[in-house]
Design a protein around this motif. Sequence first.
Motif, PDB file in Angstrom:
ATOM      1  N   ALA A  31      -3.394   1.699   4.233  1.00  0.00           N
ATOM      2  CA  ALA A  31      -3.833   0.326   4.529  1.00  0.00           C
ATOM      3  C   ALA A  31      -5.054   0.346   5.457  1.00  0.00           C
ATOM      4  O   ALA A  31      -6.024  -0.393   5.251  1.00  0.00           O
TER       5      ALA A  31
ATOM      6  N   ASP B 150      -2.521  -3.261  13.776  1.00  0.00           N
ATOM      7  CA  ASP B 150      -1.611  -2.289  13.168  1.00  0.00           C
ATOM      8  C   ASP B 150      -0.243  -2.464  13.830  1.00  0.00           C
ATOM      9  O   ASP B 150      -0.049  -2.086  14.982  1.00  0.00           O
TER      10      ASP B 150
ATOM     11  N   TRP C 184       1.936  -2.072   4.004  1.00  0.00           N
ATOM     12  CA  TRP C 184       1.369  -3.293   3.458  1.00  0.00           C
ATOM     13  C   TRP C 184       0.294  -3.864   4.371  1.00  0.00           C
ATOM     14  O   TRP C 184       0.183  -3.495   5.542  1.00  0.00           O
ATOM     15  N   ILE C 185      -0.477  -4.782   3.776  1.00  0.00           N
ATOM     16  CA  ILE C 185      -1.470  -5.546   4.530  1.00  0.00           C
ATOM     17  C   ILE C 185      -1.115  -7.011   4.341  1.00  0.00           C
ATOM     18  O   ILE C 185      -0.793  -7.433   3.225  1.00  0.00           O
TER      19      ILE C 185
ATOM     20  N   LEU D  74      -8.729  -1.026   4.285  1.00  0.00           N
ATOM     21  CA  LEU D  74      -9.415  -2.080   5.050  1.00  0.00           C
ATOM     22  C   LEU D  74     -10.761  -1.582   5.568  1.00  0.00           C
ATOM     23  O   LEU D  74     -11.763  -2.309   5.525  1.00  0.00           O
TER      24      LEU D  74
ATOM     25  N   VAL E  38      -5.811  -9.737  10.618  1.00  0.00           N
ATOM     26  CA  VAL E  38      -5.258  -9.072   9.440  1.00  0.00           C
ATOM     27  C   VAL E  38      -4.218  -8.103   9.961  1.00  0.00           C
ATOM     28  O   VAL E  38      -4.481  -7.378  10.924  1.00  0.00           O
TER      29      VAL E  38
ATOM     30  N   THR F  21       0.841  -1.211   0.000  1.00  0.00           N
ATOM     31  CA  THR F  21       0.000   0.000   0.000  1.00  0.00           C
ATOM     32  C   THR F  21       0.873   1.256   0.000  1.00  0.00           C
ATOM     33  O   THR F  21       2.105   1.173  -0.020  1.00  0.00           O
TER      34      THR F  21
ATOM     35  N   ILE G 102      -7.966  -6.070  13.064  1.00  0.00           N
ATOM     36  CA  ILE G 102      -6.917  -5.412  12.274  1.00  0.00           C
ATOM     37  C   ILE G 102      -5.814  -5.048  13.259  1.00  0.00           C
ATOM     38  O   ILE G 102      -6.015  -4.213  14.143  1.00  0.00           O
TER      39      ILE G 102
ATOM     40  N   ALA H 119      -2.969 -10.545   4.758  1.00  0.00           N
ATOM     41  CA  ALA H 119      -4.314 -11.098   4.964  1.00  0.00           C
ATOM     42  C   ALA H 119      -4.408 -12.446   4.260  1.00  0.00           C
ATOM     43  O   ALA H 119      -3.517 -12.825   3.484  1.00  0.00           O
TER      44      ALA H 119
ATOM     45  N   ILE I 202      -1.246  -4.998   9.538  1.00  0.00           N
ATOM     46  CA  ILE I 202      -0.757  -3.851   8.768  1.00  0.00           C
ATOM     47  C   ILE I 202       0.686  -3.621   9.172  1.00  0.00           C
ATOM     48  O   ILE I 202       1.023  -3.665  10.358  1.00  0.00           O
TER      49      ILE I 202
END
Length: 499
Positions: free
Chosen positions: A182, A282, A343-344, A186, A326, A176, A280, A346, A328
Amino acid sequence: MSNHIGAGAAVSSRALGTLLDSWRASSSPGYAALADRLRLLVVDGRLPVGTRLPSERELAAHLGVSRTTVAATYSSLRETGHVTSLRGSGSVVRLPSRSTTPRPTDRGGDVVDLTKAALPAVDGIGEAAQRAVDALGAYLPDSGYDIVGRPVLREAIAARYRERGLDTHADQIVVTLGAQHAIALLARVLVGRGDRAIVEVPGYPHAFEALRAAGARLAPVSVTVDDGWDESALLQTLRRTSPPVAYLMPDFHNPTGATMPAEQRVRVLEAAAAEGTVVIADETMAELRVGGDGEARGLRDVGRASSSSSSAAPAPLPMAAYGPAVMIGSAGKSLWGGLRVGWIRAERPLVERLVRARSAGDLGTPVLEQLIVADLLGDMERVLEARAAHLRRGRDHLVAGLRAAFPGWSVPSPAGGLSTWVNLGAPVSSQLTVAARQHGLAVAAGPMFGVDGAFERFLRLPFSYSAEETDRALAALAAAWEGIDGVQASSGTALSEVV
Ligand SMILES: Cc1ncc(COP(=O)(O)O)c(C=O)c1O
């Protein structure tokens, strides 16, 4: 109620009253202090440009002051360019042009800007950029549009997760434009209008904004320096609201510096999975491990579980090693924010949804920057050692300076991340922030990191800056604190009278 108003909206007297909170506690609680507080709300984004302010009559009635006071306040805001008043549309928030208020420069210049917890580029970026230019020729024959990320970078990111103990394949990665992008991507894919989203308070304000922009109603859960996550509230909120997403920063949480213990990660991820909630995580700060004397505090539970030595506590694994999450990541802190690469990570079906949704907003990350990051991810041991050394010096200098100058403040020494979440001992953060600007220091007031105007007792101070900048900041804080000194003793009473 939220402490960030949507841009273009009208703010009610009641909501504005909550945001203004402790303005009466200032030493001159007249129109000048009210105007200062409003300017702070504008400058730090809690009152976005375009917001319509209440009429003078409404605000005066709500605050219990004379209409003349509010009229003088709005007039002062017009003079400094923070408000325009148009017949028929009332008083609308504006940002002054540069000529009326010079913006603080990032580094150097007259103002020390500690509103960002950010770092200069790590050594070796120039050389990596040169190597990337040399490699670029191979990429020039194709279009250069690259919505998911170059294979060389996706593989380098996957390899870094494997080094950190989590098996990962390159096709689980979407590159990303930084971690912020990101979060927003999401949010756009996972959150529908009116959905709940769990967030930490205090927390990262731009994540609040991204989730709100996607239509989320925020469900806050508390994190503190000493006790970390309020686990029972977190689990209860998960069970009660079954939100589609929970946004967490399990490593060196911004701004408290807390790290979630391994066993807690397991319990939280299990509860989230049972509700169908996507966690999520982070991990923007995860690799900024500073160590040293803060270790015992920030990682104390992790340390207790695995080692009695405070400095030998192992880093937790990436969040998805403990259950479905997920994640980040970003090159912004470990390498340089100017690269704008994040980036992600997943599972593949979500990767496909993200890629499909992305093109509405942007068409990919620049190739040259991806090559620079791929190059440096192969050298992370050196990079992270350099980062840790820089941050350890910065943290120890700032923490020692604060503890010496402000014995009444509680100043944590976090084990990692970029900032310390200082407890001022009185609800005067906004006042101190306004006063600090007059002494050449820009800092973000505590309430920036909440969702309901709370955290007036706290100030986030980054330790990523040079000793010289930190010393200037300390001097400005000392001068600003002296100016509001008389208020401290009475602020508790004064505040309870407001809204
Ligand atoms: C927790 C957190 N997430 C995301 C970001 C944004 O990172 P990036 O510069 O990669 O967009 C920041 C920046 O400070 C952050 O603190």
